[in-house]
Design an enzyme around this catalytic site. Structure first.
Site, PDB file in Angstrom:
ATOM      1  CG  ASP A  14     -13.074   4.932   6.165  1.00 22.85           C
ATOM      2  OD1 ASP A  14     -14.283   5.134   5.928  1.00 22.85           O
ATOM      3  OD2 ASP A  14     -12.192   5.036   5.311  1.00 22.85           O
TER       4      ASP A  14
ATOM      5  CE  LYS B  85      -3.812   2.176   2.542  1.00 22.87           C
ATOM      6  NZ  LYS B  85      -4.905   1.960   3.493  1.00 22.87           N
TER       7      LYS B  85
HETATM    8  P1  ADP Z   1      -7.742   3.372   1.077  1.00 19.14           P
HETATM    9  O1  ADP Z   1      -7.166   3.972   2.309  1.00 19.14           O
HETATM   10  O2  ADP Z   1      -7.277   4.083  -0.138  1.00 19.14           O
HETATM   11  O3  ADP Z   1      -9.221   3.190   1.149  1.00 19.14           O
HETATM   12  P2  ADP Z   1      -7.507   0.490   1.529  1.00 19.14           P
HETATM   13  O4  ADP Z   1      -6.521   0.004   2.521  1.00 19.14           O
HETATM   14  O5  ADP Z   1      -8.930   0.506   1.962  1.00 19.14           O
HETATM   15  O6  ADP Z   1      -7.053   1.922   0.984  1.00 19.14           O
HETATM   16  O7  ADP Z   1      -7.361  -0.385   0.221  1.00 19.14           O
HETATM   17  C1  ADP Z   1      -8.089  -0.102  -0.967  1.00 19.14           C
HETATM   18  C2  ADP Z   1      -8.499  -1.410  -1.628  1.00 19.14           C
HETATM   19  O8  ADP Z   1      -7.343  -2.204  -1.901  1.00 19.14           O
HETATM   20  C3  ADP Z   1      -9.361  -2.279  -0.740  1.00 19.14           C
HETATM   21  O9  ADP Z   1     -10.720  -1.978  -0.875  1.00 19.14           O
HETATM   22  C4  ADP Z   1      -9.041  -3.673  -1.230  1.00 19.14           C
HETATM   23  O10 ADP Z   1      -9.814  -3.986  -2.366  1.00 19.14           O
HETATM   24  C5  ADP Z   1      -7.592  -3.569  -1.645  1.00 19.14           C
HETATM   25  N1  ADP Z   1      -6.699  -4.022  -0.565  1.00 19.14           N
HETATM   26  C6  ADP Z   1      -6.131  -3.273   0.404  1.00 19.14           C
HETATM   27  N2  ADP Z   1      -5.356  -4.001   1.234  1.00 19.14           N
HETATM   28  C7  ADP Z   1      -5.431  -5.266   0.778  1.00 19.14           C
HETATM   29  C8  ADP Z   1      -4.844  -6.517   1.203  1.00 19.14           C
HETATM   30  N3  ADP Z   1      -4.041  -6.600   2.255  1.00 19.14           N
HETATM   31  N4  ADP Z   1      -5.147  -7.618   0.483  1.00 19.14           N
HETATM   32  C9  ADP Z   1      -5.962  -7.544  -0.591  1.00 19.14           C
HETATM   33  N5  ADP Z   1      -6.527  -6.420  -1.032  1.00 19.14           N
HETATM   34  C10 ADP Z   1      -6.281  -5.285  -0.372  1.00 19.14           C
HETATM   35 MG    MG Z   2     -10.319   1.916   2.309  1.00 14.36          MG
END
Ligand code: ADP
Ligand code: MG
Length: 393
Positions: free
Chosen positions: A226, A121
């Site tokens: 959130d 991320k």
């Molecule tokens: P943001 O802060 O931009 O909302 P998120 O952490 O919610 O970021 O991640 C955005 C999207 O990425 C999630 O909705 C999911 O689909 C995917 N995602 C995030 N972390 C993971 C993970 N560890 N494994 C699989 N998919 C992930």
């Molecule tokens: Mg998110």
């Protein structure tokens, strides 16, 4: 946002040294004077300007000559610094497809030597505010100029610290693997965001599990803030994993009740709409006129025993301190832009890069003087693999 890591394989030690020099320079300057970059980088055989041109060509830097000849990092440049550091540490060896895009993050698959896929991320916390900063450049002078670097880094550190602490306490969250700058590596969650799920075998059980997590978080002194169908992952066995932690707050936060109620209401609303679930009348609220309130009333924030306490120790152990929390909250709540980096002199920056050669990335503490590692390896024998993963050395 496109992340073309292919370029990374062709960058030399000098390229990374100059890129790091720009990063350091951004502690004092929104646009780092070319002359200062040259002084910080101190390339053995000279040629900083040629390197700058190369970095510019690959969009790792932005050139600005409005007031003087200078450069700043682009997101891509910052991404490359984090990725390179992690690759050098052996955290992963390749970057694959993008699996998520948020307002303030981009998420990609990465793989380690054994082929184990993880999630990377990249935080973009200052993305919006950075533009605002830019338009007010004269007014803000250099105090807030490194805003997005600082905030994105803070968001990553907070996410990592919370994920680790929550994992220790048995919460269903991804495994926190590593962090560097604005980047967090975590285990890949199988399944999909709940928002994509149209049908469930056992909606009641899933609902109860999710509400149970909200309560248990509060018992540990935390509110997700959130907590919704976008940040809850569910697999084929209907197992839940919670993600996305940079905005979490303590139950002692002045708006804790509001955040808690909002999280609870989001879940009630979603399950009512998506799975046609109906909820019984509130036990402690006789006012039936407002459905949302009635539902949320079933879970009364004040009745939760949070004596298990805020996970202070665990968070501090990951390097996330009180001041970091204050900074990030001020930003999230839109109060001010961060100006928390220390006001070092340019001379300090020049010294830093020389000292940094021997430093380990683990010693990086945000609220202190930040010194970046420069243990960059020369990339050999680049291999572009056919499985969608781009190998980085
Ligand atoms: P943001 O802060 O931009 O909302 P998120 O952490 O919610 O970021 O991640 C955005 C999207 O990425 C999630 O909705 C999911 O689909 C995917 N995602 C995030 N972390 C993971 C993970 N560890 N494994 C699989 N998919 C992930
Ligand atoms: Mg998110």
């Amino acid at each position: 946002m496109k992340l073309d890591v292919d370029v990374l394989r062709y960058l030399s030690k000098d390229d990374f040294r100059v890129l790091t020099a720009v990063e350091l320079g951004m502690r004092n300057h929104e646009i780092v004077p070319a002359e200062l970059i040259d002084r910080i980088a101190r390339l053995k055989h000279g040629g900083t300007y040629k390197v700058l041109k190369n970095l510019l060509k690959h969009k790792l830097l932005h050139h600005d000559s409005t007031k003087y000849d200078g450069f700043r990092l682009t997101y891509l440049g910052y991404d490359f610094l984090a990725i390179k550091t992690m690759v050098n540490k052996g955290v992963f060896v390749s970057v694959g497809r993008q699996i998520g895009v948020g307002k303030e993050s981009d998420i990609f698959e990465v793989a380690d030597e054994d082929g184990k896929i993880m999630a990377m991320k990249l935080h973009r916390l200052g993305r919006v505010s950075f533009r605002a900063v830019k338009s007010k450049r004269d007014y803000l002078k250099h105090r807030s100029s490194y805003n997005w670097l600082y905030l994105s880094r803070l968001a990553a550190l907070k996410e990592f610290a919370f994920m680790k602490a929550l994992q220790t306490h048995g919460f269903p969250v991804p495994e926190a693997v590593e962090h560097n700058r604005h980047c967090v590596i975590m285990s890949l969650v199988q399944g999909y965001p709940l928002v994509q799920v149209k049908q469930l075998q056992n909606p009641e059980t899933v609902f109860e599990t999710i509400i149970g997590i909200i309560i248990r978080l509060a018992e540990h002194g935390l509110i997700h803030c959130d907590f919704n169908e976008f940040n809850i992952m569910i697999d084929d066995e209907e197992k839940i994993t919670v993600i996305d932690f940079p905005q979490m707050v303590s139950v002692s936060h002045r708006n804790a009740k509001m955040y808690f109620d909002r999280d609870v209401e989001c879940i009630f609303k979603f399950f009512r709409k998506r799975f046609n679930m109906t909820f019984q009348e509130s036990i402690d609220d006789n006012d039936n006129s407002n459905e949302g309130r009635e539902e949320a009333g079933k879970l009364c924030f004040s009745s939760i025993d949070s004596s298990a306490g805020f996970l202070d120790k665990e968070l501090a152990a990951s390097g996330f301190g009180k001041k970091d929390e204050e900074d990030i909250q001020r930003f999230i709540e839109g109060e001010v832009e961060s100006d928390t980096n220390s006001d070092s002199e340019d001379g300090d920056l020049v010294r830093n890069l020389n000292e940094a050669d021997d430093l380990n990335v683990d010693s990086l503490h945000l609220s202190e003087q930040v010194i970046y590692p420069l243990a960059f390896v020369v990339i050999q024998d680049p291999l572009a693999m056919g499985n969608g993963m781009c190998y980085l050395f």
